[in-house]
Design a protein around this motif. Sequence first.
Motif, mmCIF file in Angstrom:
data_model
loop_
_atom_site.group_PDB
_atom_site.id
_atom_site.type_symbol
_atom_site.label_atom_id
_atom_site.label_comp_id
_atom_site.label_asym_id
_atom_site.label_seq_id
_atom_site.Cartn_x
_atom_site.Cartn_y
_atom_site.Cartn_z
ATOM 1 N N ALA A 1 0.844 -1.212 0.000
ATOM 2 C CA ALA A 1 0.000 0.000 0.000
ATOM 3 C C ALA A 1 0.876 1.258 0.000
ATOM 4 O O ALA A 1 0.642 2.210 -0.759
ATOM 5 C CB ALA A 1 -0.909 -0.005 1.232
ATOM 6 N N TYR A 2 1.906 1.230 0.831
ATOM 7 C CA TYR A 2 2.818 2.371 0.922
ATOM 8 C C TYR A 2 3.573 2.540 -0.400
ATOM 9 O O TYR A 2 3.779 3.664 -0.890
ATOM 10 C CB TYR A 2 3.768 2.127 2.106
ATOM 11 N N GLY A 3 3.941 1.405 -1.010
ATOM 12 C CA GLY A 3 4.649 1.457 -2.295
ATOM 13 C C GLY A 3 3.824 2.173 -3.345
ATOM 14 O O GLY A 3 4.316 3.055 -4.059
ATOM 15 N N LEU A 4 2.544 1.852 -3.429
ATOM 16 C CA LEU A 4 1.687 2.486 -4.440
ATOM 17 C C LEU A 4 1.552 3.995 -4.187
ATOM 18 O O LEU A 4 1.306 4.762 -5.108
ATOM 19 C CB LEU A 4 0.294 1.869 -4.427
ATOM 20 N N ARG A 5 1.719 4.411 -2.919
ATOM 21 C CA ARG A 5 1.701 5.857 -2.639
ATOM 22 C C ARG A 5 3.042 6.501 -2.975
ATOM 23 O O ARG A 5 3.092 7.618 -3.488
ATOM 24 C CB ARG A 5 1.367 6.128 -1.160
ATOM 25 N N SER A 6 4.144 5.784 -2.651
ATOM 26 C CA SER A 6 5.474 6.396 -2.779
ATOM 27 C C SER A 6 5.928 6.575 -4.219
ATOM 28 O O SER A 6 6.668 7.517 -4.515
ATOM 29 C CB SER A 6 6.529 5.522 -2.083
ATOM 30 N N ILE A 7 5.543 5.631 -5.099
ATOM 31 C CA ILE A 7 6.095 5.647 -6.462
ATOM 32 C C ILE A 7 5.912 7.038 -7.099
ATOM 33 O O ILE A 7 6.877 7.660 -7.547
ATOM 34 C CB ILE A 7 5.444 4.555 -7.357
ATOM 35 N N GLY A 8 4.680 7.543 -7.093
ATOM 36 C CA GLY A 8 4.405 8.835 -7.732
ATOM 37 C C GLY A 8 5.163 9.968 -7.064
ATOM 38 O O GLY A 8 5.692 10.863 -7.737
ATOM 39 N N VAL B 1 3.520 -4.869 -8.155
ATOM 40 C CA VAL B 1 3.021 -3.594 -7.610
ATOM 41 C C VAL B 1 3.293 -2.469 -8.618
ATOM 42 O O VAL B 1 2.427 -1.616 -8.878
ATOM 43 C CB VAL B 1 3.692 -3.273 -6.248
ATOM 44 N N VAL B 2 4.468 -2.500 -9.216
ATOM 45 C CA VAL B 2 4.794 -1.462 -10.206
ATOM 46 C C VAL B 2 3.919 -1.643 -11.458
ATOM 47 O O VAL B 2 3.425 -0.661 -12.028
ATOM 48 C CB VAL B 2 6.306 -1.469 -10.538
ATOM 49 N N ASP B 3 3.681 -2.892 -11.858
ATOM 50 C CA ASP B 3 2.741 -3.135 -12.978
ATOM 51 C C ASP B 3 1.373 -2.530 -12.641
ATOM 52 O O ASP B 3 0.754 -1.862 -13.474
ATOM 53 C CB ASP B 3 2.502 -4.648 -13.194
ATOM 54 N N ALA B 4 0.906 -2.796 -11.424
ATOM 55 C CA ALA B 4 -0.425 -2.310 -11.020
ATOM 56 C C ALA B 4 -0.464 -0.790 -11.082
ATOM 57 O O ALA B 4 -1.452 -0.193 -11.509
ATOM 58 C CB ALA B 4 -0.756 -2.801 -9.609
ATOM 59 N N TRP B 5 0.624 -0.151 -10.654
ATOM 60 C CA TRP B 5 0.680 1.325 -10.644
ATOM 61 C C TRP B 5 0.676 1.876 -12.068
ATOM 62 O O TRP B 5 -0.056 2.811 -12.382
ATOM 63 C CB TRP B 5 1.933 1.801 -9.894
ATOM 64 N N THR B 6 1.482 1.257 -12.960
ATOM 65 C CA THR B 6 1.580 1.808 -14.324
ATOM 66 C C THR B 6 0.327 1.496 -15.137
ATOM 67 O O THR B 6 -0.119 2.317 -15.929
ATOM 68 C CB THR B 6 2.814 1.251 -15.079
ATOM 69 N N GLU B 7 -0.247 0.301 -14.913
ATOM 70 C CA GLU B 7 -1.393 -0.108 -15.745
ATOM 71 C C GLU B 7 -2.739 0.226 -15.091
ATOM 72 O O GLU B 7 -3.776 0.039 -15.709
ATOM 73 C CB GLU B 7 -1.343 -1.635 -15.984
ATOM 74 N N GLY B 8 -2.719 0.669 -13.836
ATOM 75 C CA GLY B 8 -3.967 0.890 -13.105
ATOM 76 C C GLY B 8 -4.728 -0.424 -12.953
ATOM 77 O O GLY B 8 -5.951 -0.467 -13.081
ATOM 78 N N TRP C 1 -3.728 6.533 -4.466
ATOM 79 C CA TRP C 1 -3.413 5.515 -5.480
ATOM 80 C C TRP C 1 -3.992 5.920 -6.829
ATOM 81 O O TRP C 1 -5.006 6.627 -6.895
ATOM 82 C CB TRP C 1 -4.041 4.165 -5.092
ATOM 83 N N PRO C 2 -3.362 5.425 -7.927
ATOM 84 C CA PRO C 2 -4.039 5.605 -9.219
ATOM 85 C C PRO C 2 -5.358 4.830 -9.196
ATOM 86 O O PRO C 2 -5.502 3.878 -8.415
ATOM 87 C CB PRO C 2 -3.059 4.960 -10.215
ATOM 88 N N GLU C 3 -6.271 5.224 -10.050
ATOM 89 C CA GLU C 3 -7.547 4.505 -10.092
ATOM 90 C C GLU C 3 -7.309 3.093 -10.652
ATOM 91 O O GLU C 3 -6.625 2.942 -11.674
ATOM 92 C CB GLU C 3 -8.530 5.263 -10.982
ATOM 93 N N LEU C 4 -7.822 2.076 -9.967
ATOM 94 C CA LEU C 4 -7.574 0.698 -10.400
ATOM 95 C C LEU C 4 -8.807 0.125 -11.078
ATOM 96 O O LEU C 4 -9.922 0.295 -10.591
ATOM 97 C CB LEU C 4 -7.206 -0.171 -9.193
ATOM 98 N N LYS C 5 -8.571 -0.525 -12.204
ATOM 99 C CA LYS C 5 -9.712 -1.150 -12.918
ATOM 100 C C LYS C 5 -9.512 -2.659 -12.980
ATOM 101 O O LYS C 5 -8.411 -3.141 -12.989
ATOM 102 C CB LYS C 5 -9.798 -0.583 -14.321
#
Length: 441
Positions: free
Chosen positions: A119-126, A394-401, A437-441
Amino acid sequence: MSDKKFSVVIAGGGSTYTPGIVLTLLDNLDKFPIRSLKFYDNDGERQQKVADACAIMIKERAPEIEFLATTNPAEGFSDVDFVMAQIRVGKYEMREKDEKIPLKHGVVGQETTGPGGIAYGLRSIGGVLELIDYMEKYSPNAWMLNYSNPAAIVAVATNRLRPKSKIINICDMPIGIMDRMAKILKLDSYKELDFDYYGLNHFGWWTAVRDKKGNNLMPQLQAYVREHGYILPDESGTEKSWRETFEMAKNVYALDPETLPNTYLKYYLYPQEVVKHSDPNHTRTDEIRLGREKFVFEECAKITESGTAQNSAFKSDEHASYIIDLCRAIAYNTKERMLVITPNKGAVENLDSDTMVEIPCLIGANGPEPLAQGKIPRFQKGLIEEQNSVENLVVDAWTEGSYTKLWQALSLSKIVPDAGLAKAILDELVEANKDYWPELK
Ligand code: NAD
Ligand code: LMR
Protein backbone atom coordinates in the motif's frame (compact mmCIF):
# COMPACT_ATOMS: atom_id res chain seq x y z
CA MET A 1 40.26 17.18 -3.16
CA SER A 2 38.85 20.28 -4.91
CA ASP A 3 37.65 23.30 -2.90
CA LYS A 4 34.13 22.94 -4.23
CA LYS A 5 31.37 23.49 -1.70
CA PHE A 6 28.15 21.65 -2.35
CA SER A 7 24.49 22.57 -2.42
CA VAL A 8 22.05 20.09 -0.90
CA VAL A 9 18.25 19.89 -0.76
CA ILE A 10 16.51 17.64 1.74
CA ALA A 11 13.20 16.56 0.17
CA GLY A 12 10.84 15.73 3.00
CA GLY A 13 12.26 18.60 5.08
CA GLY A 14 9.53 18.00 7.68
CA SER A 15 10.81 14.45 8.35
CA THR A 16 11.62 13.31 11.86
CA TYR A 17 15.09 12.45 10.51
CA THR A 18 15.89 15.99 9.31
CA PRO A 19 17.44 17.48 12.49
CA GLY A 20 19.78 14.44 12.78
CA ILE A 21 20.84 14.87 9.17
CA VAL A 22 21.46 18.59 9.59
CA LEU A 23 23.57 17.98 12.69
CA THR A 24 25.57 15.27 10.93
CA LEU A 25 26.12 17.60 7.94
CA LEU A 26 27.35 20.30 10.34
CA ASP A 27 29.68 17.83 12.07
CA ASN A 28 31.21 16.79 8.74
CA LEU A 29 31.79 20.10 6.96
CA ASP A 30 35.53 19.41 6.81
CA LYS A 31 34.85 16.18 4.86
CA PHE A 32 31.83 17.35 2.89
CA PRO A 33 31.73 21.17 2.68
CA ILE A 34 28.37 22.74 1.88
CA ARG A 35 27.50 26.28 0.80
CA SER A 36 23.74 25.94 0.61
CA LEU A 37 21.17 23.76 2.37
CA LYS A 38 17.51 23.74 1.40
CA PHE A 39 14.45 21.93 2.71
CA TYR A 40 11.61 21.02 0.38
CA ASP A 41 8.29 19.52 1.51
CA ASN A 42 4.69 19.60 0.31
CA ASP A 43 3.50 20.26 3.88
CA GLY A 44 4.85 23.73 4.60
CA GLU A 45 3.46 23.91 8.11
CA ARG A 46 5.10 20.64 9.28
CA GLN A 47 8.37 21.54 7.58
CA GLN A 48 8.48 25.06 9.08
CA LYS A 49 8.59 23.71 12.64
CA VAL A 50 11.70 21.70 11.80
CA ALA A 51 13.17 24.49 9.65
CA ASP A 52 12.87 27.16 12.39
CA ALA A 53 14.95 24.99 14.74
CA CYS A 54 17.44 23.96 12.07
CA ALA A 55 17.95 27.60 11.03
CA ILE A 56 19.14 28.30 14.58
CA MET A 57 21.42 25.23 14.57
CA ILE A 58 22.98 26.36 11.29
CA LYS A 59 23.35 29.99 12.35
CA GLU A 60 25.17 28.94 15.53
CA ARG A 61 27.49 26.43 13.88
CA ALA A 62 28.04 27.57 10.27
CA PRO A 63 26.45 30.97 9.54
CA GLU A 64 28.09 31.05 6.10
CA ILE A 65 25.71 28.32 4.85
CA GLU A 66 22.73 29.73 2.97
CA PHE A 67 19.55 28.16 4.31
CA LEU A 68 16.06 28.07 2.82
CA ALA A 69 12.88 26.07 3.47
CA THR A 70 10.32 26.02 0.70
CA THR A 71 7.30 24.26 -0.76
CA ASN A 72 8.12 25.61 -4.21
CA PRO A 73 9.85 22.97 -6.38
CA ALA A 74 11.65 25.54 -8.56
CA GLU A 75 13.21 27.17 -5.48
CA GLY A 76 13.97 23.88 -3.78
CA PHE A 77 15.53 22.04 -6.69
CA SER A 78 17.44 24.84 -8.49
CA ASP A 79 21.22 24.97 -8.16
CA VAL A 80 21.65 21.76 -6.16
CA ASP A 81 24.30 19.01 -6.35
CA PHE A 82 22.54 16.45 -4.15
CA VAL A 83 18.92 15.67 -3.33
CA MET A 84 18.47 13.69 -0.12
CA ALA A 85 14.97 12.27 -0.47
CA GLN A 86 13.05 11.07 2.58
CA ILE A 87 9.37 11.59 1.95
CA ARG A 88 6.50 9.65 3.51
CA VAL A 89 3.57 10.03 1.12
CA GLY A 90 0.39 10.02 3.23
CA LYS A 91 2.43 10.58 6.40
CA TYR A 92 1.80 8.71 9.65
CA GLU A 93 -1.94 8.94 9.18
CA MET A 94 -1.67 6.51 6.23
CA ARG A 95 1.07 4.37 7.79
CA GLU A 96 -1.35 3.68 10.61
CA LYS A 97 -3.86 2.29 8.09
CA ASP A 98 -1.15 0.19 6.38
CA GLU A 99 -0.52 -1.44 9.74
CA LYS A 100 -4.00 -1.69 11.21
CA ILE A 101 -6.05 -2.85 8.18
CA PRO A 102 -4.09 -6.11 7.57
CA LEU A 103 -3.81 -6.78 11.32
CA LYS A 104 -7.59 -6.63 11.62
CA HIS A 105 -7.59 -9.63 9.25
CA GLY A 106 -4.92 -11.46 11.24
CA VAL A 107 -2.16 -10.59 8.75
CA VAL A 108 1.14 -8.77 9.50
CA GLY A 109 0.63 -4.99 9.32
CA GLN A 110 4.01 -3.37 8.70
CA GLU A 111 5.51 -0.28 7.09
CA THR A 112 7.48 -1.91 4.24
CA THR A 113 6.47 -5.58 4.17
CA GLY A 114 3.33 -7.47 3.10
CA PRO A 115 0.07 -5.60 2.37
CA GLY A 116 1.16 -2.50 4.32
CA GLY A 117 4.39 -2.20 2.33
CA ILE A 118 2.50 -2.74 -0.92
CA ALA A 119 0.00 0.00 0.00
CA TYR A 120 2.82 2.37 0.92
CA GLY A 121 4.65 1.46 -2.30
CA LEU A 122 1.69 2.49 -4.44
CA ARG A 123 1.70 5.86 -2.64
CA SER A 124 5.47 6.40 -2.78
CA ILE A 125 6.10 5.65 -6.46
CA GLY A 126 4.41 8.84 -7.73
CA GLY A 127 5.94 10.99 -4.99
CA VAL A 128 9.50 9.86 -5.69
CA LEU A 129 9.10 10.09 -9.50
CA GLU A 130 7.88 13.65 -9.03
CA LEU A 131 11.04 14.50 -7.05
CA ILE A 132 13.22 12.99 -9.81
CA ASP A 133 11.40 15.08 -12.40
CA TYR A 134 11.92 18.27 -10.37
CA MET A 135 15.61 17.46 -9.98
CA GLU A 136 16.06 16.80 -13.69
CA LYS A 137 14.19 19.96 -14.62
CA TYR A 138 15.95 22.35 -12.26
CA SER A 139 19.37 20.71 -11.61
CA PRO A 140 20.03 18.15 -14.34
CA ASN A 141 23.53 17.31 -13.07
CA ALA A 142 22.44 16.53 -9.52
CA TRP A 143 22.30 13.09 -7.86
CA MET A 144 19.41 11.88 -5.75
CA LEU A 145 20.03 9.64 -2.77
CA ASN A 146 16.65 8.20 -2.00
CA TYR A 147 15.79 6.53 1.27
CA SER A 148 12.04 7.05 1.07
CA ASN A 149 10.44 3.70 1.80
CA PRO A 150 9.41 1.12 0.78
CA ALA A 151 12.85 1.28 -0.84
CA ALA A 152 12.53 -2.10 -2.61
CA ILE A 153 9.36 -1.16 -4.50
CA VAL A 154 10.55 2.40 -5.12
CA ALA A 155 13.81 1.02 -6.57
CA VAL A 156 11.96 -1.29 -8.98
CA ALA A 157 9.80 1.65 -10.04
CA THR A 158 12.65 4.12 -10.54
CA ASN A 159 14.68 1.53 -12.47
CA ARG A 160 11.76 0.73 -14.76
CA LEU A 161 10.26 4.19 -15.17
CA ARG A 162 13.33 6.48 -14.92
CA PRO A 163 16.16 4.10 -15.93
CA LYS A 164 18.60 6.86 -16.90
CA SER A 165 18.07 9.06 -13.86
CA LYS A 166 20.86 9.73 -11.40
CA ILE A 167 19.20 8.18 -8.40
CA ILE A 168 20.63 5.73 -5.86
CA ASN A 169 18.20 3.96 -3.54
CA ILE A 170 19.67 3.19 -0.16
CA CYS A 171 18.77 1.88 3.28
CA ASP A 172 20.36 2.23 6.68
CA MET A 173 19.04 -1.01 8.14
CA PRO A 174 22.02 -3.22 7.22
CA ILE A 175 24.28 -0.48 8.61
CA GLY A 176 22.29 -0.47 11.85
CA ILE A 177 22.67 -4.26 12.10
CA MET A 178 26.38 -4.07 11.30
CA ASP A 179 26.77 -1.51 14.04
CA ARG A 180 25.33 -4.16 16.37
CA MET A 181 27.76 -6.72 14.94
CA ALA A 182 30.62 -4.33 15.72
CA LYS A 183 29.38 -3.99 19.32
CA ILE A 184 29.07 -7.79 19.66
CA LEU A 185 32.69 -8.01 18.49
CA LYS A 186 33.69 -5.14 20.82
CA LEU A 187 34.76 -2.93 17.90
CA ASP A 188 34.07 0.81 17.74
CA SER A 189 32.08 0.98 14.52
CA TYR A 190 30.71 -0.93 11.53
CA LYS A 191 33.39 0.86 9.54
CA GLU A 192 35.90 -1.62 10.98
CA LEU A 193 34.09 -4.43 9.16
CA ASP A 194 34.28 -5.71 5.59
CA PHE A 195 31.37 -7.80 4.39
CA ASP A 196 29.57 -9.60 1.61
CA TYR A 197 25.79 -9.39 1.42
CA TYR A 198 23.04 -10.09 -1.10
CA GLY A 199 19.28 -9.79 -1.31
CA LEU A 200 16.53 -7.29 -1.92
CA ASN A 201 15.98 -4.30 0.36
CA HIS A 202 14.83 -5.42 3.84
CA PHE A 203 15.31 -8.97 2.53
CA GLY A 204 18.95 -10.05 2.56
CA TRP A 205 21.78 -12.10 4.07
CA TRP A 206 25.44 -11.60 5.01
CA THR A 207 27.73 -14.27 3.64
CA ALA A 208 30.95 -12.85 5.05
CA VAL A 209 32.02 -10.46 7.80
CA ARG A 210 35.73 -9.76 8.21
CA ASP A 211 37.93 -7.30 10.05
CA LYS A 212 40.14 -4.96 8.08
CA LYS A 213 43.01 -7.47 8.26
CA GLY A 214 40.83 -10.02 6.48
CA ASN A 215 40.12 -12.26 9.50
CA ASN A 216 36.83 -14.16 9.28
CA LEU A 217 34.47 -12.99 12.06
CA MET A 218 31.42 -15.02 10.98
CA PRO A 219 31.88 -17.96 13.40
CA GLN A 220 32.04 -15.63 16.41
CA LEU A 221 29.01 -13.64 15.25
CA GLN A 222 26.99 -16.72 14.36
CA ALA A 223 27.63 -18.27 17.77
CA TYR A 224 26.30 -15.05 19.35
CA VAL A 225 23.27 -14.69 17.06
CA ARG A 226 22.34 -18.37 17.54
CA GLU A 227 21.81 -17.58 21.22
CA HIS A 228 20.82 -13.91 21.41
CA GLY A 229 19.83 -12.76 17.93
CA TYR A 230 21.14 -9.20 17.54
CA ILE A 231 20.20 -8.25 21.13
CA LEU A 232 23.04 -6.43 22.91
CA PRO A 233 23.83 -6.69 26.63
CA ASP A 234 22.44 -3.17 27.20
CA GLU A 235 19.15 -2.41 25.43
CA SER A 236 17.88 0.21 27.88
CA GLY A 237 17.37 2.83 25.14
CA THR A 238 15.77 0.49 22.58
CA GLU A 239 12.06 0.61 21.82
CA LYS A 240 9.99 -2.51 22.60
CA SER A 241 9.17 -3.38 18.98
CA TRP A 242 12.82 -3.20 17.94
CA ARG A 243 13.92 -5.32 20.91
CA GLU A 244 11.50 -8.01 19.71
CA THR A 245 12.85 -7.73 16.17
CA PHE A 246 16.50 -8.02 17.23
CA GLU A 247 15.68 -10.98 19.43
CA MET A 248 13.75 -12.78 16.71
CA ALA A 249 16.80 -12.70 14.42
CA LYS A 250 17.89 -15.91 16.16
CA ASN A 251 14.85 -17.77 14.81
CA VAL A 252 15.54 -16.40 11.33
CA TYR A 253 19.21 -17.32 11.62
CA ALA A 254 18.30 -20.91 12.58
CA LEU A 255 16.87 -21.47 9.09
CA ASP A 256 20.28 -20.99 7.52
CA PRO A 257 23.25 -21.33 9.88
CA GLU A 258 25.70 -20.53 7.03
CA THR A 259 24.70 -16.85 6.73
CA LEU A 260 23.49 -13.99 8.95
CA PRO A 261 20.06 -12.52 8.22
CA ASN A 262 18.49 -9.08 7.89
CA THR A 263 16.01 -8.64 10.74
CA TYR A 264 12.94 -7.94 8.54
CA LEU A 265 12.99 -11.52 7.23
CA LYS A 266 11.06 -12.33 10.41
CA TYR A 267 7.91 -10.91 8.80
CA TYR A 268 8.17 -13.37 5.90
CA LEU A 269 9.36 -16.44 7.77
CA TYR A 270 7.41 -16.12 11.04
CA PRO A 271 4.31 -14.07 10.17
CA GLN A 272 2.02 -15.94 12.58
CA GLU A 273 4.41 -15.36 15.47
CA VAL A 274 4.60 -11.64 14.57
CA VAL A 275 0.80 -11.30 14.49
CA LYS A 276 0.55 -13.07 17.86
CA HIS A 277 2.80 -10.41 19.37
CA SER A 278 1.04 -7.46 17.66
CA ASP A 279 -1.65 -5.25 19.14
CA PRO A 280 -4.03 -4.18 16.32
CA ASN A 281 -4.89 -1.06 18.34
CA HIS A 282 -1.32 -0.01 19.10
CA THR A 283 1.16 -0.47 16.28
CA ARG A 284 4.58 0.96 15.38
CA THR A 285 2.88 4.19 14.25
CA ASP A 286 1.53 4.74 17.78
CA GLU A 287 4.95 3.95 19.22
CA ILE A 288 6.61 6.54 16.91
CA ARG A 289 3.93 9.19 17.57
CA LEU A 290 4.53 8.86 21.30
CA GLY A 291 8.28 8.47 20.85
CA ARG A 292 10.38 9.77 17.97
CA GLU A 293 7.86 12.19 16.44
CA LYS A 294 6.91 13.71 19.78
CA PHE A 295 10.55 14.06 20.79
CA VAL A 296 11.59 15.69 17.50
CA PHE A 297 8.79 18.26 17.40
CA GLU A 298 9.06 19.11 21.12
CA GLU A 299 12.81 19.51 20.79
CA CYS A 300 12.39 21.75 17.71
CA ALA A 301 9.87 23.90 19.61
CA LYS A 302 12.31 24.23 22.54
CA ILE A 303 15.11 25.41 20.25
CA THR A 304 12.85 27.89 18.48
CA GLU A 305 11.42 29.29 21.73
CA SER A 306 14.80 29.61 23.46
CA GLY A 307 16.55 30.88 20.31
CA THR A 308 19.49 28.51 20.82
CA ALA A 309 20.36 24.89 20.08
CA GLN A 310 23.30 24.80 22.51
CA ASN A 311 21.50 22.51 24.95
CA SER A 312 19.61 20.52 22.38
CA ALA A 313 19.15 16.77 22.83
CA PHE A 314 19.44 16.13 19.07
CA LYS A 315 22.37 13.96 18.11
CA SER A 316 24.04 13.24 14.79
CA ASP A 317 23.41 9.64 13.77
CA GLU A 318 24.76 6.72 11.77
CA HIS A 319 21.79 6.88 9.35
CA ALA A 320 22.89 10.35 8.31
CA SER A 321 26.60 9.67 8.32
CA TYR A 322 26.04 6.83 5.83
CA ILE A 323 24.27 9.25 3.47
CA ILE A 324 27.11 11.74 3.76
CA ASP A 325 29.65 8.97 3.01
CA LEU A 326 27.66 8.22 -0.12
CA CYS A 327 27.65 11.90 -1.19
CA ARG A 328 31.40 12.02 -0.66
CA ALA A 329 31.94 8.85 -2.69
CA ILE A 330 30.08 10.43 -5.63
CA ALA A 331 31.51 13.94 -5.22
CA TYR A 332 35.15 12.81 -4.94
CA ASN A 333 34.90 9.59 -6.99
CA THR A 334 36.32 7.63 -4.05
CA LYS A 335 35.12 4.17 -5.19
CA GLU A 336 34.25 3.40 -1.57
CA ARG A 337 32.65 -0.04 -1.10
CA MET A 338 29.08 0.52 0.10
CA LEU A 339 25.80 -1.37 0.20
CA VAL A 340 23.17 0.09 -2.16
CA ILE A 341 20.15 -1.09 -4.15
CA THR A 342 21.12 -1.45 -7.80
CA PRO A 343 20.30 -3.42 -10.98
CA ASN A 344 21.88 -6.88 -10.57
CA LYS A 345 23.64 -6.98 -13.96
CA GLY A 346 24.97 -10.48 -13.24
CA ALA A 347 26.45 -9.71 -9.81
CA VAL A 348 24.29 -12.45 -8.28
CA GLU A 349 24.88 -15.08 -10.91
CA ASN A 350 21.59 -16.96 -10.66
CA LEU A 351 19.19 -13.98 -10.41
CA ASP A 352 17.79 -12.03 -13.38
CA SER A 353 20.01 -9.17 -14.46
CA ASP A 354 17.30 -6.52 -13.96
CA THR A 355 16.49 -7.55 -10.34
CA MET A 356 17.00 -4.58 -8.02
CA VAL A 357 19.40 -6.25 -5.59
CA GLU A 358 20.99 -4.85 -2.45
CA ILE A 359 24.69 -5.71 -2.73
CA PRO A 360 28.08 -4.12 -2.09
CA CYS A 361 29.13 -1.74 -4.86
CA LEU A 362 32.02 0.57 -5.52
CA ILE A 363 30.58 4.08 -5.50
CA GLY A 364 32.08 6.79 -7.67
CA ALA A 365 31.22 9.84 -9.75
CA ASN A 366 29.21 7.70 -12.17
CA GLY A 367 27.25 5.84 -9.50
CA PRO A 368 27.46 2.24 -8.26
CA GLU A 369 29.57 -0.53 -9.82
CA PRO A 370 28.13 -3.83 -8.53
CA LEU A 371 30.54 -6.39 -7.05
CA ALA A 372 30.11 -10.07 -7.90
CA GLN A 373 28.45 -12.15 -5.17
CA GLY A 374 28.39 -15.46 -7.04
CA LYS A 375 25.59 -18.05 -6.99
CA ILE A 376 23.11 -18.05 -4.13
CA PRO A 377 21.47 -21.13 -2.56
CA ARG A 378 18.05 -22.46 -3.59
CA PHE A 379 16.32 -21.34 -0.37
CA GLN A 380 17.29 -17.69 -0.75
CA LYS A 381 16.82 -17.75 -4.53
CA GLY A 382 13.25 -19.01 -4.14
CA LEU A 383 12.39 -16.42 -1.51
CA ILE A 384 13.98 -13.55 -3.47
CA GLU A 385 12.31 -14.42 -6.77
CA GLU A 386 8.89 -14.63 -5.12
CA GLN A 387 9.34 -11.31 -3.31
CA ASN A 388 10.81 -9.62 -6.38
CA SER A 389 7.79 -10.74 -8.41
CA VAL A 390 5.51 -9.18 -5.77
CA GLU A 391 7.42 -5.89 -6.04
CA ASN A 392 7.27 -5.90 -9.85
CA LEU A 393 3.54 -6.68 -9.78
CA VAL A 394 3.02 -3.59 -7.61
CA VAL A 395 4.79 -1.46 -10.21
CA ASP A 396 2.74 -3.14 -12.98
CA ALA A 397 -0.42 -2.31 -11.02
CA TRP A 398 0.68 1.33 -10.64
CA THR A 399 1.58 1.81 -14.32
CA GLU A 400 -1.39 -0.11 -15.75
CA GLY A 401 -3.97 0.89 -13.10
CA SER A 402 -4.64 -2.83 -12.69
CA TYR A 403 -6.63 -4.16 -9.74
CA THR A 404 -5.85 -7.74 -10.83
CA LYS A 405 -2.10 -7.19 -10.78
CA LEU A 406 -2.37 -5.73 -7.30
CA TRP A 407 -4.49 -8.64 -6.10
CA GLN A 408 -1.86 -10.98 -7.58
CA ALA A 409 0.86 -9.05 -5.72
CA LEU A 410 -0.94 -9.46 -2.38
CA SER A 411 -1.75 -13.11 -3.08
CA LEU A 412 1.85 -13.92 -4.01
CA SER A 413 3.24 -12.18 -0.93
CA LYS A 414 4.52 -14.82 1.46
CA ILE A 415 2.93 -12.89 4.32
CA VAL A 416 -0.65 -13.33 3.02
CA PRO A 417 -1.85 -16.95 3.29
CA ASP A 418 -4.88 -16.90 0.96
CA ALA A 419 -6.12 -15.06 -2.16
CA GLY A 420 -9.58 -14.51 -0.64
CA LEU A 421 -8.05 -12.87 2.40
CA ALA A 422 -5.77 -10.87 0.08
CA LYS A 423 -8.89 -9.53 -1.68
CA ALA A 424 -10.64 -8.56 1.55
CA ILE A 425 -7.55 -6.64 2.72
CA LEU A 426 -7.03 -5.11 -0.71
CA ASP A 427 -10.59 -3.80 -0.92
CA GLU A 428 -10.16 -1.98 2.39
CA LEU A 429 -6.78 -0.62 1.31
CA VAL A 430 -8.27 0.65 -1.98
CA GLU A 431 -10.89 2.59 -0.05
CA ALA A 432 -8.37 3.97 2.47
CA ASN A 433 -5.93 5.05 -0.27
CA LYS A 434 -8.33 6.66 -2.71
CA ASP A 435 -6.65 10.06 -2.41
CA TYR A 436 -3.22 8.56 -3.21
CA TRP A 437 -3.41 5.52 -5.48
CA PRO A 438 -4.04 5.61 -9.22
CA GLU A 439 -7.55 4.50 -10.09
CA LEU A 440 -7.57 0.70 -10.40
CA LYS A 441 -9.71 -1.15 -12.92
P1 NAD B 1 7.78 11.88 8.34
O1 NAD B 1 6.35 11.67 8.04
O2 NAD B 1 8.19 12.42 9.66
O3 NAD B 1 8.41 12.83 7.22
C1 NAD B 1 8.15 12.72 5.88
C2 NAD B 1 7.94 14.09 5.27
O4 NAD B 1 7.68 13.89 3.87
C3 NAD B 1 6.74 14.86 5.83
O5 NAD B 1 7.15 16.13 6.28
C4 NAD B 1 5.79 14.97 4.65
O6 NAD B 1 5.05 16.17 4.62
C5 NAD B 1 6.73 14.87 3.47
N1 NAD B 1 6.10 14.47 2.22
C6 NAD B 1 5.17 13.50 2.03
N2 NAD B 1 4.87 13.40 0.72
C7 NAD B 1 5.63 14.31 0.06
C8 NAD B 1 5.78 14.67 -1.31
N3 NAD B 1 5.07 14.06 -2.27
N4 NAD B 1 6.64 15.66 -1.62
C9 NAD B 1 7.36 16.28 -0.66
N5 NAD B 1 7.27 15.98 0.65
C10 NAD B 1 6.42 14.99 1.01
O7 NAD B 1 8.48 10.48 8.07
P2 NAD B 1 9.82 9.86 8.69
O8 NAD B 1 9.43 8.85 9.70
O9 NAD B 1 10.76 10.90 9.07
O10 NAD B 1 10.37 9.06 7.44
C11 NAD B 1 10.70 9.67 6.21
C12 NAD B 1 11.02 8.65 5.16
O11 NAD B 1 12.31 8.06 5.38
C13 NAD B 1 10.05 7.47 5.14
O12 NAD B 1 9.83 7.06 3.82
C14 NAD B 1 10.78 6.40 5.91
O13 NAD B 1 10.29 5.13 5.63
C15 NAD B 1 12.17 6.64 5.39
N6 NAD B 1 13.25 6.04 6.16
C16 NAD B 1 14.15 5.39 5.45
C17 NAD B 1 15.22 4.83 6.06
C18 NAD B 1 16.21 4.12 5.21
O14 NAD B 1 17.37 4.09 5.51
N7 NAD B 1 15.80 3.56 4.08
C19 NAD B 1 15.39 4.93 7.43
C20 NAD B 1 14.45 5.62 8.15
C21 NAD B 1 13.38 6.20 7.49
C1 LMR C 1 10.86 4.30 10.90
O1 LMR C 1 9.88 5.00 10.76
O2 LMR C 1 11.73 4.51 11.74
C2 LMR C 1 10.95 3.12 10.03
O3 LMR C 1 11.51 3.48 8.84
C3 LMR C 1 11.46 1.95 10.69
C4 LMR C 1 10.78 1.75 12.00
O4 LMR C 1 11.41 2.08 13.00
O5 LMR C 1 9.64 1.30 12.02
